[in-house]
Design a protein around this motif. Structure first.
Motif, short mmCIF file in Angstrom:
data_model
loop_
_atom_site.label_atom_id
_atom_site.label_comp_id
_atom_site.label_asym_id
_atom_site.label_seq_id
_atom_site.Cartn_x
_atom_site.Cartn_y
_atom_site.Cartn_z
N SER A 7 -11.26 -62.23 -40.98
CA SER A 7 -10.13 -63.17 -41.08
C SER A 7 -9.92 -63.56 -42.54
O SER A 7 -10.74 -63.26 -43.40
CB SER A 7 -10.42 -64.46 -40.32
N THR A 33 -5.26 -69.43 -44.15
CA THR A 33 -4.06 -69.27 -43.30
C THR A 33 -3.26 -70.58 -43.27
O THR A 33 -2.03 -70.56 -43.35
CB THR A 33 -4.47 -68.82 -41.89
N ARG A 41 -2.11 -67.47 -34.11
CA ARG A 41 -3.23 -68.10 -34.81
C ARG A 41 -4.56 -67.76 -34.13
O ARG A 41 -4.64 -67.64 -32.92
CB ARG A 41 -3.07 -69.63 -34.88
N GLU A 42 -5.56 -67.60 -34.94
CA GLU A 42 -6.93 -67.25 -34.50
C GLU A 42 -6.97 -65.86 -33.86
O GLU A 42 -7.87 -65.56 -33.09
CB GLU A 42 -7.48 -68.31 -33.53
N SER A 80 -7.78 -62.94 -34.88
CA SER A 80 -8.71 -61.89 -35.32
C SER A 80 -9.67 -61.45 -34.22
O SER A 80 -10.07 -60.29 -34.17
CB SER A 80 -9.54 -62.36 -36.52
#
Ligand code: ASP
Ligand code: MG
Length: 422
Positions: free
Chosen positions: A37, A43, A200-201, A203
């Motif tokens: 990430s 981010t 989002r998140e 990965s």
């Protein structure tokens, strides 16, 4: 082969990058695809740059400078030679971001993906270069050459067929050069070569996609917690580690908002019976949690998921007639159009209630619903979801709170609560 995923916290500074290197050394005999990430909170920082650009606040370039400095701080510590080629590569990425910022902002979600995707390009370039300099020979792979999505920006849908062919040939080729492949989580590309992101998140999801396509032996997610816990230690003082979890429980926990694993991660793994390990990068030799086929959740204790800042909306007909199927279908499409996810819903003869995360989007939606319905809402609430609950767990949870709505199934209880005045 195995797939590893390192999240932002595990590469947040130079020491963390070195620690990730130590973990890879322990596994350097295996063929590994390592999904990484963006570093630390990069981010979030990139999201602020997108906001500044789209709303033309004039701050975008100074925010970008701060982001450059953050990365520079890390690279200065990892690469002592100021003329190291890595500095050039990173600089080129920042120049590319500046190009995006020079264009007048178009569609928000499109611009978001063109900018935010650089977080992972930066982090993987730094980590890959550092590993190559320190005895861990690896190949850097631009995941966007293989992970093809549609053009739903910020939530790209995977084109499985195209991606499968591309990943299989690329990864096979790269493994002839090195045992380790370093690549980006969270990002993909449209067939027209525009960057996309997976939410989002995302990965974790990338790691699962690659594992599924390559029939990996296992996926390991390295986190700053000892494994999957039954509750978020920020909200519950006696959180415990779950030793193993069924795919089903893992999906449910992620779905209800436990921030352990991205909700889309489990299905691609379950379909191929690939186990998922969640381990601590601080204690890489400890066991962590394993999620897999035929594993019963152990210990079978209640798991708690807590969401604050909830809004309970109750919708009824203006003339107190029934809320019927046609109304519901219209209400659901209003929610879908506004991109608001329902955390819980309940209907009665004359009203339909939903619980959602508070956001500026909700005001526009309520306004729209009010043209057709009577709409009441209550903000500042909490939503508790408890898997494998006992009646006593619920009682102890709701001390000092008013319960506004409650739903129980055999395995799951959900409560919407409001703090009572002290
Ligand atoms: N960097 C992305 C994010 O923070 C993806 C991820 O971390 O999984 O949302
Ligand atoms: Mg992250």
């Amino acid at each position: 082969m195995n797939v590893f995923k390192f999240g932002g916290a595990s590469v947040k500074d130079a020491a963390a990058v070195k620690n990730a290197g130590e973990i890879l050394k322990l596994h350097s005999n295996d063929q590994l695809v390592v999904v990484i990430s963006a570093m630390g909170k990069v981010t979030n920082a990139l999201e602020k740059i997108v906001d500044a650009h789209v709303h033309q606040t004039g701050e975008a370039l100074s925010l970008l400078d701060a982001l450059k400095n953050y990365h520079l701080h890390i690279t200065n510590e990892l690469f002592s030679d100021p003329k190291h080629e890595v500095h050039n590569k990173l600089n080129n990425y920042f120049v590319e971001i500046e190009w995006v910022l020079e264009e007048p902002p178009r569609d928000y979600d499109f611009v978001y993906d063109q900018i935010v995707s650089f977080g992972e390009l930066l982090s993987t370039t730094i980590v890959s270069t550092w590993l190559n300099d320190n005895g861990l020979t690896n190949q850097w792979m631009d995941v966007r050459d293989c992970l093809i999505t549609d053009n739903t920006y910020r939530e790209g849908k995977i084109d499985w067929e195209t991606s499968t062919g591309l990943f299989q040939s690329r990864i096979k080729e790269l493994f002839t050069q090195a045992n380790i492949i370093i690549t980006q989580g969270f990002i993909g590309s449209t067939t027209e070569n525009f960057s996309t992101t997976l939410g989002r998140e995302g990965s974790d999801y990338t790691a699962a996609i690659i594992a599924h396509i390559m029939n990996a032996e296992a996926v390991t997610i390295w986190k700053d917690v000892p494994g999957v816990l039954n509750a978020d230690p920020k909200h519950f003082s006696d959180a415990q580690k779950l030793i193993q979890l069924s795919y089903q429980d893992a999906i449910e926990l992620a779905y209800y908002g436990a921030s352990v694993i991205h909700p889309k991660t489990i299905k691609p793994l379950e379909n191929k019976n690939i186990p998922l390990h969640v381990k601590s990068f601080l204690e890489p030799n400890s066991k962590g949690t394993v999620i897999g086929k035929d594993l019963e959740t152990k210990p079978l204790i209640p798991s708690f998921i807590f969401k604050s800042n909830q809004v309970l909306i109750s919708i009824s007909a203006k003339d107190f007639s029934f809320i019927a199927e046609e109304n519901l279908s219209e209400i659901f499409s209003d929610f879908a159009d506004s991109g608001i996810k329902l955390n819980l819903m309940q209907n009665s003869a004359i009203s339909f209630s939903v619980c959602i995360d508070d956001s500026p989007k909700k005001d526009a939606l309520i306004e729209k619903l009010r043209t057709k319905y009577k709409v009441k809402y209550n903000a500042g609430l909490q939503l508790y979801t408890i898997r494998h609950y006992y009646p006593s767990t619920i009682e102890s949870l709701t001390v000092g709170k008013e319960i506004l709505l409650e739903q129980r199934s055999r395995t799951t209880a959900q409560l919407i609560t409001k703090d009572l005045p002290k």
